[in-house]
Scaffold this motif. Structure first.
Motif, short mmCIF file in Angstrom:
data_model
loop_
_atom_site.label_atom_id
_atom_site.label_comp_id
_atom_site.label_asym_id
_atom_site.label_seq_id
_atom_site.Cartn_x
_atom_site.Cartn_y
_atom_site.Cartn_z
N LEU A 120 7.74 -3.03 4.93
CA LEU A 120 7.74 -3.59 6.02
C LEU A 120 6.61 -4.70 6.05
N MET A 121 6.44 -3.89 7.50
CA MET A 121 5.45 -4.70 7.78
C MET A 121 3.96 -5.25 7.02
N ASP A 122 3.87 -4.47 6.42
CA ASP A 122 2.26 -4.72 5.80
C ASP A 122 2.73 -5.54 4.77
N PHE A 123 3.74 -5.65 3.52
CA PHE A 123 4.43 -7.15 3.24
C PHE A 123 3.88 -8.21 4.19
N MET A 124 4.96 -8.28 5.50
CA MET A 124 4.89 -9.34 5.98
C MET A 124 3.80 -9.89 6.32
N ARG A 125 2.44 -8.63 6.16
CA ARG A 125 0.86 -9.20 7.14
C ARG A 125 0.34 -9.59 6.09
N ALA A 126 0.11 -9.45 4.47
CA ALA A 126 -0.35 -9.49 3.48
C ALA A 126 0.46 -10.84 2.91
N SER A 184 0.97 -0.81 -0.40
CA SER A 184 0.04 0.21 0.35
C SER A 184 0.95 1.55 0.46
N CYS A 185 2.04 1.15 -0.43
CA CYS A 185 2.95 2.16 -0.80
C CYS A 185 2.62 3.20 -1.07
N HIS A 186 1.86 2.51 -2.90
CA HIS A 186 1.14 3.61 -3.48
C HIS A 186 -0.11 4.77 -2.92
N GLU A 187 -0.51 3.98 -1.72
CA GLU A 187 -1.80 5.06 -1.11
C GLU A 187 -1.27 5.91 -0.43
#
Length: 111
Positions: free
Chosen positions: A59-65, A11-14
């Protein structure tokens, strides 16, 4: 190798920050951040996680996904152990205690 990589945060682009706004008036977009690769620096490590993520939040968003896929790569079915010598208790003059734990064959400090 490219001098930059794009952030892998899902969600970096959001995220609504000034540095992510790109485009001309009337057709602006929020864009994923670029991450500079300092390949000529002596401290550069190609395996560093922040070569792929612009922030700890991404990084944490990627880990959760992707946590289930990450665990599938290296499942942990047994605990890891490091052999140690018996811990010794150190007490100073102010009645503060700490534990001295030495790993067998690893600790090379002279006492």
């Amino acid at each position: 190798m490219s001098e930059y990589k794009w952030c892998h945060g899902p969600s970096c682009h959001e995220d609504r920050t000034q540095d992510r706004i790109k485009g001309s008036k009337g057709s602006k977009v929020l864009r994923t951040r670029k991450i500079k690769q300092h390949t000529n620096s002596e401290w550069y490590s190609p395996d560093d996680v922040f070569n792929y993520f612009c922030s700890q939040g991404c990084l944490m968003d990627f880990m959760r996904a992707n946590i289930n896929r990450i665990i599938t790569l290296a499942p942990r079915n047994e605990p890891l152990e490091t052999p140690i010598e018996d811990p010794t208790k150190n007490t100073d003059n102010h009645y503060y205690s700490s534990w001295n734990i030495k790993e067998k064959g690893v600790d090379t400090q002279a006492e």
